[in-house]
Design a protein around this motif. Structure first.
Motif, PDB file in Angstrom:
ATOM      1  N   THR A  80       0.865  -1.182   0.000  1.00  0.00           N
ATOM      2  CA  THR A  80       0.000   0.000   0.000  1.00  0.00           C
ATOM      3  C   THR A  80       0.896   1.225   0.000  1.00  0.00           C
ATOM      4  O   THR A  80       2.118   1.124   0.085  1.00  0.00           O
ATOM      5  N   ASP A  81       0.285   2.404  -0.066  1.00  0.00           N
ATOM      6  CA  ASP A  81       1.061   3.651  -0.057  1.00  0.00           C
ATOM      7  C   ASP A  81       1.141   4.287   1.332  1.00  0.00           C
ATOM      8  O   ASP A  81       1.502   5.436   1.481  1.00  0.00           O
ATOM      9  N   TRP A  82       0.810   3.510   2.382  1.00  0.00           N
ATOM     10  CA  TRP A  82       0.824   4.060   3.737  1.00  0.00           C
ATOM     11  C   TRP A  82       2.187   4.601   4.135  1.00  0.00           C
ATOM     12  O   TRP A  82       2.282   5.557   4.896  1.00  0.00           O
ATOM     13  N   ASN A  83       3.251   4.000   3.683  1.00  0.00           N
ATOM     14  CA  ASN A  83       4.592   4.418   4.074  1.00  0.00           C
ATOM     15  C   ASN A  83       5.229   5.381   3.078  1.00  0.00           C
ATOM     16  O   ASN A  83       6.406   5.711   3.208  1.00  0.00           O
ATOM     17  N   ASP A  84       4.477   5.845   2.108  1.00  0.00           N
ATOM     18  CA  ASP A  84       4.982   6.800   1.124  1.00  0.00           C
ATOM     19  C   ASP A  84       5.043   8.182   1.764  1.00  0.00           C
ATOM     20  O   ASP A  84       4.015   8.774   2.100  1.00  0.00           O
ATOM     21  N   LYS A  85       6.241   8.691   1.959  1.00  0.00           N
ATOM     22  CA  LYS A  85       6.413   9.973   2.650  1.00  0.00           C
ATOM     23  C   LYS A  85       5.779  11.133   1.904  1.00  0.00           C
ATOM     24  O   LYS A  85       5.448  12.150   2.498  1.00  0.00           O
ATOM     25  N   GLY A  86       5.584  10.984   0.603  1.00  0.00           N
ATOM     26  CA  GLY A  86       4.932  12.041  -0.170  1.00  0.00           C
ATOM     27  C   GLY A  86       3.480  12.245   0.232  1.00  0.00           C
ATOM     28  O   GLY A  86       2.928  13.327   0.033  1.00  0.00           O
ATOM     29  N   ASN A  87       2.863  11.214   0.802  1.00  0.00           N
ATOM     30  CA  ASN A  87       1.466  11.332   1.217  1.00  0.00           C
ATOM     31  C   ASN A  87       1.301  12.052   2.549  1.00  0.00           C
ATOM     32  O   ASN A  87       0.202  12.529   2.851  1.00  0.00           O
ATOM     33  N   VAL A  88       2.334  12.140   3.324  1.00  0.00           N
ATOM     34  CA  VAL A  88       2.229  12.757   4.647  1.00  0.00           C
ATOM     35  C   VAL A  88       1.722  14.192   4.533  1.00  0.00           C
ATOM     36  O   VAL A  88       0.808  14.592   5.264  1.00  0.00           O
ATOM     37  N   GLU A  89       2.271  14.960   3.630  1.00  0.00           N
ATOM     38  CA  GLU A  89       1.853  16.353   3.462  1.00  0.00           C
ATOM     39  C   GLU A  89       0.380  16.427   3.070  1.00  0.00           C
ATOM     40  O   GLU A  89      -0.367  17.244   3.599  1.00  0.00           O
TER      41      GLU A  89
END
Length: 133
Positions: free
Chosen positions: A23-32
């Motif tokens: 999944t994309d849960w650990n994608d740092k780009g999604n944090v913002e």
């Protein structure tokens, strides 16, 4: 797994493993994106509840252009202790940060007043500055 399908021990007494993100849960780009959405939802809820205009901003003080020292996160245990009147190390750090921020604000205000005064003095006609003593 080895060629026989058996787990392979590692040097620390555990098992070798390999994690594959599905999944994309650990994608740092999604944090913002997630933080901005959280701030927007929170602000809408505060407004709907009739709370005073206290906006939540997901950006750091630095990114907001605010010259202020941020506090440290207490966590639930320290927060509960502080609420019961038990002082904690993190609470002490935050109290010192609050005092430092108050002092910083006062110093900035004094500098601004001094700057405005000196600017007004410089704009006075010659001789007028010496007459006020």
């Amino acid at each position: 797994m080895d060629e026989n399908g058996q787990r392979i021990p590692d040097e620390r007494g555990g098992w070798k493993n390999h994690r594959e993100d599905t999944t994309d849960w650990n994608d740092k780009g999604n944090v913002e994106i997630w933080r901005a959405a959280w701030a927007a939802y929170t602000n809408r809820a505060l407004e709907a509840a009739g709370q005073p205009a206290r906006l939540v901003d997901h950006r750091s003080y630095k990114r907001q252009g605010i010259d202020k020292i941020p506090s440290v996160h207490l966590g639930s245990a320290a927060s509960q202790m502080e609420k019961r009147g038990i002082r904690t190390d993190k609470g002490e750090v935050n109290r010192q940060i609050a005092a430092d921020n108050k002092l910083l604000k006062e110093i900035k205000a004094r500098i601004t007043r001094l700057y405005n005064w000196s600017k007004a003095e410089a704009e006075k006609p010659e001789g007028a500055a010496a007459q006020h003593d």
